[in-house]
Enzyme design. Structure first.
Site, PDB file in Angstrom:
ATOM      1  N   HIS A  18       2.155  -3.193  -1.032  1.00  0.00           N
ATOM      2  CA  HIS A  18       2.899  -2.127  -1.715  1.00  0.00           C
ATOM      3  C   HIS A  18       3.840  -2.722  -2.767  1.00  0.00           C
ATOM      4  O   HIS A  18       3.936  -2.235  -3.895  1.00  0.00           O
ATOM      5  CB  HIS A  18       3.744  -1.331  -0.708  1.00  0.00           C
ATOM      6  CG  HIS A  18       2.955  -0.553   0.320  1.00  0.00           C
ATOM      7  ND1 HIS A  18       3.236  -0.599   1.675  1.00  0.00           N
ATOM      8  CD2 HIS A  18       1.913   0.298   0.186  1.00  0.00           C
ATOM      9  CE1 HIS A  18       2.398   0.192   2.320  1.00  0.00           C
ATOM     10  NE2 HIS A  18       1.574   0.748   1.458  1.00  0.00           N
ATOM     11  N   LYS A  42       1.507  12.680  10.780  1.00  0.00           N
ATOM     12  CA  LYS A  42       1.424  11.256  11.109  1.00  0.00           C
ATOM     13  C   LYS A  42       2.523  10.878  12.094  1.00  0.00           C
ATOM     14  O   LYS A  42       3.686  11.240  11.897  1.00  0.00           O
ATOM     15  CB  LYS A  42       1.587  10.406   9.846  1.00  0.00           C
ATOM     16  CG  LYS A  42       0.324  10.349   8.996  1.00  0.00           C
ATOM     17  CD  LYS A  42       0.397   9.174   8.031  1.00  0.00           C
ATOM     18  CE  LYS A  42      -0.882   9.065   7.202  1.00  0.00           C
ATOM     19  NZ  LYS A  42      -0.831   7.953   6.260  1.00  0.00           N
ATOM     20  N   ARG A  91      -7.431  -0.569  -2.637  1.00  0.00           N
ATOM     21  CA  ARG A  91      -7.897  -1.806  -1.996  1.00  0.00           C
ATOM     22  C   ARG A  91      -9.415  -1.873  -1.912  1.00  0.00           C
ATOM     23  O   ARG A  91     -10.013  -2.907  -2.155  1.00  0.00           O
ATOM     24  CB  ARG A  91      -7.335  -1.903  -0.562  1.00  0.00           C
ATOM     25  CG  ARG A  91      -5.874  -2.187  -0.480  1.00  0.00           C
ATOM     26  CD  ARG A  91      -5.327  -1.850   0.881  1.00  0.00           C
ATOM     27  NE  ARG A  91      -5.371  -0.414   1.109  1.00  0.00           N
ATOM     28  CZ  ARG A  91      -4.897   0.202   2.171  1.00  0.00           C
ATOM     29  NH1 ARG A  91      -4.353  -0.496   3.148  1.00  0.00           N
ATOM     30  NH2 ARG A  91      -4.956   1.511   2.277  1.00  0.00           N
ATOM     31  N   SER A 129      -0.612  -0.872   6.524  1.00  0.00           N
ATOM     32  CA  SER A 129       0.487  -0.572   7.448  1.00  0.00           C
ATOM     33  C   SER A 129      -0.063  -0.326   8.846  1.00  0.00           C
ATOM     34  O   SER A 129       0.581  -0.664   9.841  1.00  0.00           O
ATOM     35  CB  SER A 129       1.261   0.660   6.961  1.00  0.00           C
ATOM     36  OG  SER A 129       1.807   0.413   5.689  1.00  0.00           O
TER      37      SER A 129
END
Ligand code: ADP
Length: 154
Positions: A18, A42, A91, A129
């Site tokens: 990040h 979440k 990514r 993460s």
């Protein structure tokens, strides 16, 4: 008109991947707001307050980056803070599939805002993460994946 970008995410926790996206984006934008989203679907490991305060420490060296939190639609928050760009990192092709959907819907909701993608550095492509939370939950050491100022209590 200054070029303000919003970098929205959960950042649970914020990683060196990040950080790299934000720092590399500073040549494109006048100001980047890292915005920690409060996403009710979440389950977070770290509190919103903790995530915000860590990210503030990471960017204590520059006034081109600010940190805040928001709830609700990202496009509504863009209007509130006058951001004309949404910054996201890519990514993998899986990221692309996901990001394309969000980006196209955000464009339909608020046509004046452009989503800008920056490719992850190859050495950051495996960092997420989710993996870091897994390492921490299982008692491992995840410090190499997060900025130095982020210290997990043992
Ligand atoms: P979200 O909950 O919105 O997916 P994340 O905190 O997981 O939020 O990620 C925020 C943004 O950072 C996303 O665009 C994601 O693709 C990107 N990102 C996550 N990890 C990396 C990494 N290692 N390198 C580059 N970009 C990343």
């Amino acid at each position: 008109m200054s070029r303000i970008a919003l970098f929205p995410g959960s950042f649970d926790p914020f990683t060196i991947g990040h950080e790299s996206i934000v720092r590399r984006s500073l040549s494109l934008f006048d100001h980047v707001i890292v915005a920690v989203g409060q996403n009710s679907t979440k389950a977070n490991l770290f509190s919103l307050q903790q995530r915000v305060s860590w990210i503030k420490e990471v960017f204590a060296d520059t006034d081109k980056v600010s940190v805040s939190s928001y709830s609700g639609l990202t496009v509504d928050y863009c209007k509130e803070v006058k951001a004309r760009f949404i910054l996201r990192g890519l990514r993998t092709s899986a990221d692309f599939g996901f990001e394309r959907g969000i980006g196209q819907v955000n464009k339909a909701l608020l046509p004046s805002v452009e989503t800008v993608f920056i490719l992850a550095l190859p050495e950051h492509s495996a960092i997420s993460s989710t993996i870091i939370r897994d390492i921490i939950r299982n008692g491992g050491n995840a410090s190499q994946f997060v900025p130095d100022v982020i210290k997990f209590d043992k």
